[in-house]
Write a protein that holds these residues in place. Sequence first.
Motif, PDB file in Angstrom:
ATOM      1  N   UNK A   1      72.729  36.482  22.679  1.00 49.96           N
ATOM      2  CA  UNK A   1      73.607  35.534  22.536  1.00 49.96           C
ATOM      3  C   UNK A   1      74.897  35.610  23.477  1.00 49.96           C
ATOM      4  N   UNK A   2      75.517  36.595  23.106  1.00 48.34           N
ATOM      5  CA  UNK A   2      76.975  37.080  24.030  1.00 48.34           C
ATOM      6  C   UNK A   2      76.576  37.382  25.534  1.00 48.34           C
ATOM      7  N   UNK A   3      75.509  37.949  25.785  1.00 48.30           N
ATOM      8  CA  UNK A   3      75.182  38.366  27.319  1.00 48.30           C
ATOM      9  C   UNK A   3      74.825  37.016  27.940  1.00 48.30           C
ATOM     10  N   UNK A   4      73.883  36.054  27.152  1.00 45.81           N
ATOM     11  CA  UNK A   4      73.669  34.784  27.696  1.00 45.81           C
ATOM     12  C   UNK A   4      74.519  33.836  28.147  1.00 45.81           C
ATOM     13  N   UNK A   5      75.776  33.906  27.115  1.00 45.52           N
ATOM     14  CA  UNK A   5      76.873  32.942  27.456  1.00 45.52           C
ATOM     15  C   UNK A   5      77.514  33.414  28.690  1.00 45.52           C
ATOM     16  N   UNK A   6      77.694  34.877  28.909  1.00 46.44           N
ATOM     17  CA  UNK A   6      78.493  35.525  29.816  1.00 46.44           C
ATOM     18  C   UNK A   6      77.634  35.153  31.323  1.00 46.44           C
TER      19      UNK A   6
END
Lengths: 378, 269
Positions: free
Chosen positions: B88-93
Motif C-alpha cells: 500500500x505505502x509503496x504503491x502510493x509513493x
Amino acid sequence: MTTTPEQVPDEQHSPDEREKAPGTVETPALAVRNLRKTFGSGAEAVHAVDDVSLDVESGTVVGVLGPNGAGKTTLIKSILGLVIPSEGQVSVGGVDVYDDPGAAYARVGAMLEGARNVYWKLTVRENLEFFAAVGGESPEALRERHDALLEQLSLTEKAETPVNDLSRGQKQKVSLACALARDVEVAFLDEPTLGLDVESSVELRREIRRLADQEDMTIVLSSHDMDVVQDVCDRVVIMRDGQVIADDAVSDLIDVFRTFTYRVIVGTDTDSGPPTEESPLNDAIRMVLTEEFGVEEFETRGERRAFEITLGEPRRFYELMDTLRDADLVVHEVASIDPDLESVFLELTNDENESPLADEGVRSTDATRQAATGGENE
Amino acid sequence: MSTSPASADTQGSGNYRTLLWALAKKRALLMYRYPVNTLSGLAITFLFFGMIFFGGQALSEQALTDSLGGIIVGYFLWTMAMTAFSGLAWSVTRESQWGTLEQLYMSPFGYGRVMLGHISVRIVESFGWGAVTLAFMLALTGESIHVPLGTVVVLTVLAIAPAIGLGFCFGGLALLYKRVENVFNILQFVFLGLIAAPSVEVFWVRLLPISQGSYLLSIAMQEGLRLWELPGTELALLVGTAIVYFGLGYGAFQLMGTRARKRGLMGHY
C-alpha cells in the motif's frame, strides 16, 4: 503567415456561432464559475488562479495558453478537483465536480502527465483495459472501442507490446488512448504533443480534431505549441498571472491584432531600365508614402520597388491604391501580412506591451473587438 | 470514438468487482512478467528466515527449539503484514512520483475505494506468499503446527488490519511529502517488535497494532484452537484494535489526501 487580402482564413468558428436547435438551452459541457486558487497567505499569497469563469459547449476544442507560471496547470487541476480551489464552482455536463466527483469523473478523461500517465510495464491493451475498469467500465464491453482507438492512433500492431518498448511518440499516444479508453464527454489534455516528432504531432492533432467534430467530445488542452493550438482549437483562453486575459475564437483573436499590414510591389507599366528620377517611387511619391502612410523602407527589385505598409484600418487600403494610381504606378503584388497566434500571444502576455486588450481584461470576441477598435464596431 | 453508439450503451457497465478484477490482473501480470523480481522477493524472505533459524541454532539450540513454533507463526504474520503495508505505502509513493496517481484519483469509484480494492488484492496475494513461506519454514525446521484455515484467515486479516492502517497513514504522508521511503524501512523493524512484544505479560501491549493478533494467532496455530474456542474478550480486543487502527489510518490517508489537494501536491509535478 502571408496571404492575399481575399485569402484571410476563417475556418475556425466561435462556439457561439454553432447552430443550436431553436428554443433549447444547452447545458455547457464544462462550466467554470469564479474559480480562484490561492497558495499561501498574507504577503506571500500567490493567486495561481484568479476569478476564472468559462463555459465550454459540447464538441469544442479549447486551448489554454499562457507563459510558465500563468496558472494553466493549476486551472486544469482545479477543474478536475485534483487541486481544491479556494473559491468557485465547476460542473461537467451539469454535474458539480466537488459535490459529486464520482458522477463527474465518469464523464471525464484526462492526460495530465504525458507518457507518465500510464503503466510502462503493461502492454498497450492492458493499459486500456485497466483504465477502462478504473473508470467504471467493463473492459470486455469496450473491446471494439479499444480496437478502433488503436486503429485510429496507429497502435494496432503495438497492442500487445509493453509501453516501455515503444517510442516516445507512441507512449504519448497510448496515454491519450487511455484517457479515452471509455466513453467520456470531456477530455483534458496537458501538453499532448510535447516531445513528439512532426508526423506524430500531426496525427495526434488530426485525432483531437476528429474527436471533437465526429464524437462531439469537448476537449480542453494546454500547450506551449502555438501551431497545435492554432491548428486544432476552436477557441483559445490565454492566461497571465492566474487571470484569463483573452478568451476568443482563434480567428477572432487574430483579427483583433490584425494591423492591416501589406507588402506591396509596384512598378511602371513598362518596367524598363534601371530606376531613374522618372522611375517609380521617385522622391515625391516616397515622401507621400513616408509621411502619410509611415513607410520607412523601400527595397529595389530590378525595375520594381517593394515596401511594407501598415494601414491600421481597412479603408486606408483604398487611399493607398488611389495614391499609387495617381503616381502612375502599377501595383504588381499586394500580400497581407497577418499576425499568427504566436504574435497575438506574445502581444498579450508581454508585460511591456500596450496591447489593445491591456486595460480591458478580454473576455469575449465583442469585448476584444471593442477594446481593439475603441468601440468603432458598435 | 467511432464505436460510441455501442459504448454509450455500455456506459457504467463495470462495477466494483470489475475494478477488483482489473487490480488483481494488473498485479498478477506484473509478477508474471518480472519473475526474477518476484522470485527474488521470495528468496529474500526464505533467506532471512534461514538466517534466524540457523543463527539461533548456533547461538542457543535449546532456546530456539522451545520458541520455534512462536517464531514460525510470528514470521508468517510478519511477512503478511509487510506485504500488506509495503504494498500500500509503496504503491502510493510510486504512483505519486510517476504520474498515474491522478488517474486513479479521478476514478468514479473514488480514490479511497480504489486503494481499498488495491489492498484487498494485496491481502489475497500476501496469503499466497504467507502459505509458501509457512510451508518453507515447516519444511526447513521439521516443526509442525496447526493450520485451521478459516481461523487463520480471519485472525490474520484482523491482525494485519492495523498494518494496513499504517500503510494508509504512510501512504498519506507520501502524498504530502513524496519521499518517505526511509520511514517505510524502519517500520519493518517496528512490526517485528510489535509481533514479538510480550502481550501475555503486559496487558497494554495488546492495545498496540498487530500485537493482539500475533498473540491470538500464535495460540490458534500452536494449540490448534478454532475461532470460537478463543476467549470472547480477546477476540473483541482484536476486532477493536483492528477497526481503530485501520480506521485511523484510512482517515489520516483521506485527510492528508485532502491536504495534498489543497496544497496542489497531488501527482508528480
